[in-house]
Design a protein around this motif. Structure first.
Motif, PDB file in Angstrom:
ATOM      1  N   ASN A 160      23.756   1.500  15.306  1.00 34.73           N
ATOM      2  CA  ASN A 160      23.465   1.060  16.678  1.00 34.73           C
ATOM      3  C   ASN A 160      22.017   0.608  16.859  1.00 34.73           C
ATOM      4  O   ASN A 160      21.360   0.937  17.855  1.00 34.73           O
ATOM      5  CB  ASN A 160      23.791   2.173  17.681  1.00 34.73           C
ATOM      6  N   GLY A 161      21.515  -0.131  15.879  1.00 33.67           N
ATOM      7  CA  GLY A 161      20.173  -0.696  16.002  1.00 33.67           C
ATOM      8  C   GLY A 161      19.031   0.259  15.721  1.00 33.67           C
ATOM      9  O   GLY A 161      17.867  -0.106  15.907  1.00 33.67           O
ATOM     10  N   ALA A 162      19.325   1.495  15.289  1.00 34.03           N
ATOM     11  CA  ALA A 162      18.258   2.457  14.993  1.00 34.03           C
ATOM     12  C   ALA A 162      17.523   2.051  13.722  1.00 34.03           C
ATOM     13  O   ALA A 162      18.073   1.369  12.855  1.00 34.03           O
ATOM     14  CB  ALA A 162      18.848   3.857  14.831  1.00 34.03           C
ATOM     15  N   ASP A 163      16.263   2.440  13.628  1.00 31.48           N
ATOM     16  CA  ASP A 163      15.479   2.135  12.429  1.00 31.48           C
ATOM     17  C   ASP A 163      16.086   2.827  11.216  1.00 31.48           C
ATOM     18  O   ASP A 163      16.676   3.913  11.331  1.00 31.48           O
ATOM     19  CB  ASP A 163      14.032   2.619  12.605  1.00 31.48           C
ATOM     20  N   PRO A 164      15.938   2.230  10.022  1.00 28.97           N
ATOM     21  CA  PRO A 164      16.452   2.866   8.800  1.00 28.97           C
ATOM     22  C   PRO A 164      15.752   4.190   8.539  1.00 28.97           C
ATOM     23  O   PRO A 164      14.612   4.405   9.000  1.00 28.97           O
ATOM     24  CB  PRO A 164      16.146   1.841   7.707  1.00 28.97           C
ATOM     25  N   PRO A 165      16.402   5.116   7.799  1.00 28.93           N
ATOM     26  CA  PRO A 165      15.836   6.456   7.574  1.00 28.93           C
ATOM     27  C   PRO A 165      14.434   6.437   6.987  1.00 28.93           C
ATOM     28  O   PRO A 165      13.579   7.220   7.414  1.00 28.93           O
ATOM     29  CB  PRO A 165      16.838   7.094   6.606  1.00 28.93           C
ATOM     30  N   GLU A 166      14.179   5.544   6.001  1.00 26.45           N
ATOM     31  CA  GLU A 166      12.859   5.543   5.367  1.00 26.45           C
ATOM     32  C   GLU A 166      11.744   5.159   6.350  1.00 26.45           C
ATOM     33  O   GLU A 166      10.628   5.666   6.266  1.00 26.45           O
ATOM     34  CB  GLU A 166      12.833   4.626   4.149  1.00 26.45           C
ATOM     35  N   LYS A 167      12.065   4.271   7.301  1.00 27.35           N
ATOM     36  CA  LYS A 167      11.048   3.883   8.289  1.00 27.35           C
ATOM     37  C   LYS A 167      10.764   5.033   9.247  1.00 27.35           C
ATOM     38  O   LYS A 167       9.604   5.300   9.593  1.00 27.35           O
ATOM     39  CB  LYS A 167      11.507   2.649   9.060  1.00 27.35           C
ATOM     40  N   ARG A 168      11.825   5.736   9.659  1.00 28.86           N
ATOM     41  CA  ARG A 168      11.635   6.864  10.559  1.00 28.86           C
ATOM     42  C   ARG A 168      10.882   7.990   9.863  1.00 28.86           C
ATOM     43  O   ARG A 168      10.037   8.668  10.468  1.00 28.86           O
ATOM     44  CB  ARG A 168      12.987   7.342  11.075  1.00 28.86           C
ATOM     45  N   LEU A 169      11.175   8.185   8.580  1.00 34.81           N
ATOM     46  CA  LEU A 169      10.447   9.192   7.817  1.00 34.81           C
ATOM     47  C   LEU A 169       8.985   8.791   7.652  1.00 34.81           C
ATOM     48  O   LEU A 169       8.090   9.633   7.735  1.00 34.81           O
ATOM     49  CB  LEU A 169      11.096   9.388   6.449  1.00 34.81           C
ATOM     50  N   ALA A 170       8.739   7.497   7.454  1.00 28.63           N
ATOM     51  CA  ALA A 170       7.362   7.009   7.324  1.00 28.63           C
ATOM     52  C   ALA A 170       6.564   7.298   8.592  1.00 28.63           C
ATOM     53  O   ALA A 170       5.408   7.741   8.528  1.00 28.63           O
ATOM     54  CB  ALA A 170       7.355   5.514   7.016  1.00 28.63           C
ATOM     55  N   LEU A 171       7.164   7.055   9.751  1.00 31.13           N
ATOM     56  CA  LEU A 171       6.487   7.330  11.010  1.00 31.13           C
ATOM     57  C   LEU A 171       6.163   8.816  11.153  1.00 31.13           C
ATOM     58  O   LEU A 171       5.087   9.190  11.620  1.00 31.13           O
ATOM     59  CB  LEU A 171       7.335   6.849  12.188  1.00 31.13           C
ATOM     60  N   TYR A 172       7.117   9.658  10.740  1.00 32.44           N
ATOM     61  CA  TYR A 172       6.899  11.099  10.815  1.00 32.44           C
ATOM     62  C   TYR A 172       5.751  11.512   9.889  1.00 32.44           C
ATOM     63  O   TYR A 172       4.870  12.303  10.281  1.00 32.44           O
ATOM     64  CB  TYR A 172       8.178  11.838  10.429  1.00 32.44           C
ATOM     65  N   LEU A 173       5.730  10.966   8.667  1.00 29.34           N
ATOM     66  CA  LEU A 173       4.665  11.308   7.723  1.00 29.34           C
ATOM     67  C   LEU A 173       3.311  10.790   8.203  1.00 29.34           C
ATOM     68  O   LEU A 173       2.283  11.433   7.995  1.00 29.34           O
ATOM     69  CB  LEU A 173       4.987  10.743   6.333  1.00 29.34           C
ATOM     70  N   GLN A 174       3.301   9.621   8.829  1.00 29.67           N
ATOM     71  CA  GLN A 174       2.058   9.088   9.373  1.00 29.67           C
ATOM     72  C   GLN A 174       1.499  10.006  10.456  1.00 29.67           C
ATOM     73  O   GLN A 174       0.290  10.249  10.524  1.00 29.67           O
ATOM     74  CB  GLN A 174       2.287   7.683   9.917  1.00 29.67           C
ATOM     75  N   GLU A 175       2.390  10.511  11.301  1.00 34.33           N
ATOM     76  CA  GLU A 175       1.951  11.447  12.342  1.00 34.33           C
ATOM     77  C   GLU A 175       1.364  12.710  11.709  1.00 34.33           C
ATOM     78  O   GLU A 175       0.324  13.218  12.154  1.00 34.33           O
ATOM     79  CB  GLU A 175       3.133  11.811  13.243  1.00 34.33           C
ATOM     80  N   GLN A 176       2.025  13.213  10.678  1.00 33.24           N
ATOM     81  CA  GLN A 176       1.550  14.416  10.008  1.00 33.24           C
ATOM     82  C   GLN A 176       0.208  14.168   9.327  1.00 33.24           C
ATOM     83  O   GLN A 176      -0.694  15.009   9.398  1.00 33.24           O
ATOM     84  CB  GLN A 176       2.585  14.889   8.968  1.00 33.24           C
ATOM     85  N   TYR A 177       0.070  13.008   8.691  1.00 30.91           N
ATOM     86  CA  TYR A 177      -1.187  12.684   8.001  1.00 30.91           C
ATOM     87  C   TYR A 177      -2.327  12.557   9.010  1.00 30.91           C
ATOM     88  O   TYR A 177      -3.435  13.023   8.770  1.00 30.91           O
ATOM     89  CB  TYR A 177      -1.026  11.387   7.211  1.00 30.91           C
ATOM     90  N   HIS A 178      -2.028  11.940  10.133  1.00 32.76           N
ATOM     91  CA  HIS A 178      -3.045  11.787  11.175  1.00 32.76           C
ATOM     92  C   HIS A 178      -3.464  13.149  11.717  1.00 32.76           C
ATOM     93  O   HIS A 178      -4.660  13.433  11.880  1.00 32.76           O
ATOM     94  CB  HIS A 178      -2.503  10.909  12.304  1.00 32.76           C
ATOM     95  N   ASP A 179      -2.489  14.007  12.008  1.00 34.98           N
ATOM     96  CA  ASP A 179      -2.785  15.319  12.590  1.00 34.98           C
ATOM     97  C   ASP A 179      -3.473  16.249  11.595  1.00 34.98           C
ATOM     98  O   ASP A 179      -4.337  17.052  11.982  1.00 34.98           O
ATOM     99  CB  ASP A 179      -1.494  15.981  13.088  1.00 34.98           C
ATOM    100  N   ARG A 180      -3.096  16.156  10.313  1.00 37.78           N
ATOM    101  CA  ARG A 180      -3.609  17.085   9.311  1.00 37.78           C
ATOM    102  C   ARG A 180      -4.890  16.608   8.628  1.00 37.78           C
ATOM    103  O   ARG A 180      -5.655  17.433   8.116  1.00 37.78           O
ATOM    104  CB  ARG A 180      -2.540  17.344   8.235  1.00 37.78           C
ATOM    105  N   VAL A 181      -5.120  15.282   8.613  1.00 36.85           N
ATOM    106  CA  VAL A 181      -6.248  14.739   7.854  1.00 36.85           C
ATOM    107  C   VAL A 181      -7.199  13.927   8.732  1.00 36.85           C
ATOM    108  O   VAL A 181      -8.369  14.281   8.908  1.00 36.85           O
ATOM    109  CB  VAL A 181      -5.748  13.870   6.674  1.00 36.85           C
ATOM    110  N   ILE A 182      -6.694  12.827   9.296  1.00 32.88           N
ATOM    111  CA  ILE A 182      -7.572  11.869   9.970  1.00 32.88           C
ATOM    112  C   ILE A 182      -8.245  12.482  11.199  1.00 32.88           C
ATOM    113  O   ILE A 182      -9.458  12.348  11.389  1.00 32.88           O
ATOM    114  CB  ILE A 182      -6.790  10.600  10.361  1.00 32.88           C
TER     115      ILE A 182
END
Length: 365
Positions: A105-127
């Motif tokens: 139903n037009g949702a982003d593919p799993p790898e893209k959604r996982l990438a966004l989640y990892l980016q959030e974690q990297y930002h919160d934990r590192v940047i």
């Protein structure tokens, strides 16, 4: 009184009175500068800009190295152990399962959604933790301020070298546009205005320049995010493959907290931990390589991008200043002496405008 003593006293009094009557010589009046001399002054102003740019670049490069080192340390101490940990991998497996179940139903593919989640974690934990101490945006602002400070420090020597009238130097600097982001006019500023602004952070055109550079930076994709996308793609494929023995339905149930899938059997957990321990060193090294490559590219972009990097403000200001001073129109227009405008030569000009909009130009410095 002994005549000899009286004579000595008289000589001393005459000598002292002669010293007292001497005054230091008055400084020579400002020179009348020809067009050729103004061209030489413009050339020295360009050299002053080039020198200030080089010193600001040294500061930015050193500061960005500190930022990079802190990001690397934080990545090693926090993000890599978190991502490669056994229970994190289990949790990510559940997330991938959930993403796969809801990928239609037009949702982003799993790898893209996982990438966004990892980016959030990297930002919160590192940047974000590193940014509390040092960050590229603050380095860019400080480098720009340093450029103006170092440029201004060279002006007295130039004035003295040519015995130039300070009010005419003020006029010259007031004809050099340093920020041109208008309309409105408040987004424009001459070099003189910026050098005189105190504090600089309250100068409207300066704030407009900072906003402009932030917008330019936001347009560029982060290299670290690209690296995390690569990590997420590989992780999604690997984690997705682990779902087959367990079944997607039970994995999703675990992800949403249902009792049917909330616990993995002791045997399965033991096997999973053994496999994880065996693969962990390789996983850590692969992740370290990917993130280090991405961080190196990010650092290079932040140092070399002339529109948004750590030197973007300096390059903007120095480009405006040097282009103006190099223009034929600027070189052919020598500032007029104050007396030719019917003003006392001692008052000069200043760039502080009153509420009526009249210019009050003070002589430099």
């Amino acid at each position: 009184m002994n005549p000899r003593v009286a004579l000595v006293v008289l000589c001393l009094l005459l000598a002292l009175s002669g010293c007292a009557s001497k005054r230091p010589p008055a400084p020579p009046p400002p020179a009348v500068l020809s067009a050729a001399m103004w061209q030489q002054i413009d050339q020295e102003l360009i050299e002053a800009s080039v020198g200030a740019t080089g010193s600001a670049n040294d500061y930015a490069r050193r500061s960005m190295r500190v930022w990079k080192e802190q990001v690397q340390q934080r990545t090693e101490s926090d993000f890599i152990p978190w991502f490669t940990g056994y229970w994190t991998q289990q949790w990510l497996t559940m997330k991938v399962a959930w993403y796969k179940m809801n990928s239609g139903n037009g949702a982003d593919p799993p790898e893209k959604r996982l990438a966004l989640y990892l980016q959030e974690q990297y930002h919160d934990r590192v940047i974000e933790p590193v940014a509390e101490q040092i960050n590229p945006e603050a380095i860019r602002d400080r480098a720009s301020e340093l450029y103006l400070q170092l440029f201004g420090q060279q002006l007295p020597a130039i004035i003295q070298r040519y015995n130039a009238p300070p009010d005419q130097i003020s006029q010259r600097l007031n004809r050099v546009p340093a920020i041109a982001l208008g309309p409105p006019d408040a987004r424009n500023a001459t070099l003189y205005q910026l050098l005189r602004a105190k504090p600089l952070n309250e100068q409207p055109a300066w704030l407009a320049l900072r906003q402009h550079l932030n917008q330019q930076a936001a347009k560029l994709a982060s290299k670290t995010q690209v690296g995390l996308s690569s990590v997420a793609t590989r992780a999604s494929e690997k984690l997705g493959a682990t779902l087959a023995p367990r079944g997607i339905a039970s994995a999703v149930a675990a992800a949403v907290g249902k009792a049917a899938g909330a616990l993995i059997s002791v045997a399965a957990t033991g096997i999973g931990m053994m496999t994880h321990d065996r693969e962990h060193p390789q996983m850590v090294e692969q992740l370290r390589v990917i993130l280090n490559v991405a961080l190196n590219e990010e650092w290079k972009e932040l140092m070399e991008n002339r529109q948004s990097g750590a030197m973007a403000g300096v390059y903007y200001l120095s480009g405006q200043v040097e282009d103006s001073l190099l223009s034929k129109d600027a070189q052919s227009q020598a500032p007029a002496p104050a007396s030719s405008r019917g003003e006392p030569a001692s008052t000069g000009l200043s760039l502080i405008r009153d509420e009526a909009g009249a210019a009050n130009l003070k002589p430099w410095p």
